[in-house]
Design a protein around this motif. Sequence first.
Motif, PDB file in Angstrom:
ATOM      1  N   ILE A 209       0.645  -0.836   0.219  1.00  0.00           N
ATOM      2  CA  ILE A 209       0.033  -0.022  -0.095  1.00  0.00           C
ATOM      3  C   ILE A 209       1.171   0.994  -0.426  1.00  0.00           C
ATOM      4  O   ILE A 209       2.156   1.133   0.025  1.00  0.00           O
ATOM      5  CB  ILE A 209      -1.180   0.293   1.740  1.00  0.00           C
ATOM      6  CG1 ILE A 209       0.287  -0.273   2.255  1.00  0.00           C
ATOM      7  CG2 ILE A 209      -1.756  -1.164   0.279  1.00  0.00           C
ATOM      8  CD1 ILE A 209      -0.911  -0.264   3.779  1.00  0.00           C
ATOM      9  N   ALA A 210       0.087   2.293  -0.536  1.00  0.00           N
ATOM     10  CA  ALA A 210       1.298   3.579  -0.446  1.00  0.00           C
ATOM     11  C   ALA A 210       0.196   4.906  -0.408  1.00  0.00           C
ATOM     12  O   ALA A 210      -0.894   4.856  -0.574  1.00  0.00           O
ATOM     13  CB  ALA A 210       1.962   4.041  -1.488  1.00  0.00           C
ATOM     14  N   ASP A 211       0.436   5.560  -0.030  1.00  0.00           N
ATOM     15  CA  ASP A 211      -0.256   6.928   0.158  1.00  0.00           C
ATOM     16  C   ASP A 211      -1.485   7.227   0.320  1.00  0.00           C
ATOM     17  O   ASP A 211      -2.347   7.418  -0.254  1.00  0.00           O
ATOM     18  CB  ASP A 211      -0.298   7.867  -2.141  1.00  0.00           C
ATOM     19  CG  ASP A 211       0.639   7.355  -3.029  1.00  0.00           C
ATOM     20  OD1 ASP A 211       1.830   8.305  -2.545  1.00  0.00           O
ATOM     21  OD2 ASP A 211       1.193   6.385  -3.520  1.00  0.00           O
ATOM     22  N   LEU A 212      -1.745   7.091   1.308  1.00  0.00           N
ATOM     23  CA  LEU A 212      -2.539   7.017   2.398  1.00  0.00           C
ATOM     24  C   LEU A 212      -2.922   8.361   2.339  1.00  0.00           C
ATOM     25  O   LEU A 212      -3.899   9.199   3.482  1.00  0.00           O
ATOM     26  CB  LEU A 212      -2.763   5.976   3.679  1.00  0.00           C
ATOM     27  CG  LEU A 212      -3.271   4.863   3.396  1.00  0.00           C
ATOM     28  CD1 LEU A 212      -1.711   4.399   2.876  1.00  0.00           C
ATOM     29  CD2 LEU A 212      -3.376   4.293   4.781  1.00  0.00           C
ATOM     30  N   HIS A 213      -1.950   8.989   3.278  1.00  0.00           N
ATOM     31  CA  HIS A 213      -1.735  10.254   3.736  1.00  0.00           C
ATOM     32  C   HIS A 213      -2.920  10.998   5.002  1.00  0.00           C
ATOM     33  O   HIS A 213      -3.709  11.981   4.800  1.00  0.00           O
ATOM     34  CB  HIS A 213      -2.037  11.364   2.315  1.00  0.00           C
ATOM     35  CG  HIS A 213      -1.192  11.282   1.245  1.00  0.00           C
ATOM     36  ND1 HIS A 213      -0.460  12.331   1.509  1.00  0.00           N
ATOM     37  CD2 HIS A 213      -1.537  10.675  -0.115  1.00  0.00           C
ATOM     38  CE1 HIS A 213       0.340  12.024  -0.250  1.00  0.00           C
ATOM     39  NE2 HIS A 213      -0.335  11.459  -0.474  1.00  0.00           N
TER      40      HIS A 213
END
Length: 238
Positions: free
Chosen positions: A7-11
Motif C-alpha cells: 500500500i502507499a499514499d494514504l496521507h
Amino acid sequence: MSRTLFIADLHLCQEEPAITAGFLHFLAREAVHCDALYILGDLFEAWIGDDDPNPLHQQVADALRALPVPVFFIHGNRDFLLGKAYGRASNMTLLPEEQVLACYGHRVLILHGDTLCTDDVGYQRFRAKVHQRWLQRLFLALPLALRQRIAARMRDGSKQANQHKSQTIMDVNAEAVEATMLRHQVSLMIHGHTHRPAIHRFALQGQPAERAVLGAWHQRGSMIQLDASGVSLIEFDF
C-alpha cells in the motif's frame, strides 16, 4: 493463500478520519491474513519528527504493532523524516528507498516512486535539498511549533506549484523506470507516489516486464497483492 500486500499514499491526517478508519479496517480485514505488509511511503500527510505528540500517530503505531505479520516501510516524499523511534513504536522495519524482494518466485523492486519523476526538475532539486542529512538534523532540532508552521507553509507551496505543472511532468519518466529496473536486474516494479493506479506491461530489453502502480487512498482504498501467480491491483471500499 500465501500473499504479500503493498500500500502507499494514504496521507493519513486528523482532518480525514474516514481514511484512518478505512486503514484500521484494512489492517484487521486484509493485512492480518497476509505474509507481510509493505508500506511504500506517504503513510502520513506530513511528518515533522517522531516527537510530534499527534494522537493519530500513536493510534496508527498501536494498530501496526498489533499485526501478527511483519510490516516494512519505505519513506515517501511526505513522511521522509519518519525515524527509527517511530519504527520501533510501530514495529515497522525501515527500508532504503529502493529494495529488491524475492517473493513466490518473483524478483521485485519496490520504491515510493518520486525518484522516477525526473521530468519534474524543480521537484528533484527540492528533493535533493531536503534529503541532506545536516539539513534534516537542523530542522528536527527546531521547536515543534516552528516545525509545524514550516511544514504547513511547505505543503501550501507544493500544492500551488503542482497546480501549474502538467500531468505528464508529474508522472514517471519511462527511461528512468527502465534504467532503474535494469540497474537492479528486475522485470517487476511496484511503486506509488503518482496516484495513477495501473499495471503497465512493456518490453525491457526484449523481455516482458511489469510496473504496478498503487492508487492513493481518497474515497477508496488501494492495494497490490503479490502471490505465486503474479501481481494484482485491488481497490476496495473503506
